[in-house]
Design a protein around this motif. Structure first.
Motif, PDB file in Angstrom:
ATOM      1  N   ALA A 111      -5.138   4.266   1.755  1.00 23.57           N
ATOM      2  CA  ALA A 111      -4.069   4.154   0.762  1.00 23.57           C
ATOM      3  C   ALA A 111      -4.736   3.662  -0.276  1.00 23.57           C
ATOM      4  O   ALA A 111      -5.740   2.982  -0.320  1.00 23.57           O
ATOM      5  N   VAL A 112      -3.603   3.804  -1.215  1.00 25.00           N
ATOM      6  CA  VAL A 112      -3.833   2.736  -2.614  1.00 25.00           C
ATOM      7  C   VAL A 112      -3.058   1.560  -2.427  1.00 25.00           C
ATOM      8  O   VAL A 112      -1.998   1.451  -1.993  1.00 25.00           O
ATOM      9  N   TYR A 113      -3.995   0.269  -2.538  1.00 21.12           N
ATOM     10  CA  TYR A 113      -3.487  -0.990  -2.205  1.00 21.12           C
ATOM     11  C   TYR A 113      -3.045  -1.473  -3.754  1.00 21.12           C
ATOM     12  O   TYR A 113      -3.788  -1.493  -4.714  1.00 21.12           O
ATOM     13  N   TYR A 114      -1.681  -2.166  -3.767  1.00 19.83           N
ATOM     14  CA  TYR A 114      -1.112  -2.669  -4.990  1.00 19.83           C
ATOM     15  C   TYR A 114      -1.134  -4.372  -4.742  1.00 19.83           C
ATOM     16  O   TYR A 114      -0.697  -4.628  -3.766  1.00 19.83           O
TER      17      TYR A 114
ATOM     18  N   ARG B 106       0.841  -1.194   0.017  1.00 18.45           N
ATOM     19  CA  ARG B 106      -0.023  -0.074  -0.030  1.00 18.45           C
ATOM     20  C   ARG B 106       0.790   1.195  -0.017  1.00 18.45           C
ATOM     21  O   ARG B 106       2.186   1.066   0.491  1.00 18.45           O
ATOM     22  N   GLN B 107       0.253   2.446  -0.556  1.00 19.43           N
ATOM     23  CA  GLN B 107       1.038   3.714  -0.763  1.00 19.43           C
ATOM     24  C   GLN B 107       0.132   4.734  -0.303  1.00 19.43           C
ATOM     25  O   GLN B 107      -1.020   4.763  -0.769  1.00 19.43           O
ATOM     26  N   THR B 108       0.722   5.644   0.340  1.00 23.14           N
ATOM     27  CA  THR B 108      -0.067   6.772   0.556  1.00 23.14           C
ATOM     28  C   THR B 108       0.690   8.097  -0.053  1.00 23.14           C
ATOM     29  O   THR B 108       1.981   7.775  -0.078  1.00 23.14           O
ATOM     30  N   SER B 109       0.132   9.086  -0.428  1.00 18.36           N
ATOM     31  CA  SER B 109       0.731  10.266  -1.076  1.00 18.36           C
ATOM     32  C   SER B 109       1.925  10.752  -0.271  1.00 18.36           C
ATOM     33  O   SER B 109       1.910  11.034   0.905  1.00 18.36           O
TER      34      SER B 109
END
Length: 124
Positions: free
Chosen positions: A92-95, A38-41
């Motif tokens: 978050a955006v999950y990848y 996951r990633q946040t800005s």
């Protein structure tokens, strides 16, 4: 070339649940080790969970232990991330990520294939 497509993100209240799915094509699914990040800005991509080829072994970041569960269905070429007791900090955006071989399962650079990401938003 392996292609990964995530789905299942969305908006949920704190304490709620979501299940993310990631379907693979273009490769032999049962030979892929899989993971969720996951990633946040403004932050680096963060390891969430991973699963081995057969699904017999799973690994979790401390932030995910006890709340998230990764699983895979090799017959459906799909890996899942069940997320329970969601918190606002899980936003978050999950990848979805996949690799054939590698050593450091929590290092994003060890994965050669990535999905486009799916947004998870948790309201307080």
């Amino acid at each position: 070339q392996v292609q990964l497509v995530e789905s299942g993100g969305g908006l949920v209240q704190a304490g709620g649940s979501l299940r993310l799915s990631c379907t693979a094509s273009g490769g032999t699914f049962s030979t892929l080790s899989l993971a969720w990040f996951r990633q946040t800005s403004g932050k680096e991509r963060e390891f969430v969970a991973s699963i081995n080829l057969s699904g017999s072994r799973t690994y979790y970041a401390d932030s995910a232990k006890g709340r998230f569960a990764i699983s895979r269905d090799n017959a459906k070429n799909t890996v899942y991330l069940q997320m329970n007791s969601l918190k606002p900090e899980d936003r978050a955006v999950y990848y979805c990520a996949a690799r054939f071989l590698g050593s450091d399962r929590s290092n994003p650079s060890s994965y050669g294939f990535w999905g486009q990401g799916t947004q998870v938003t948790v309201s307080s």
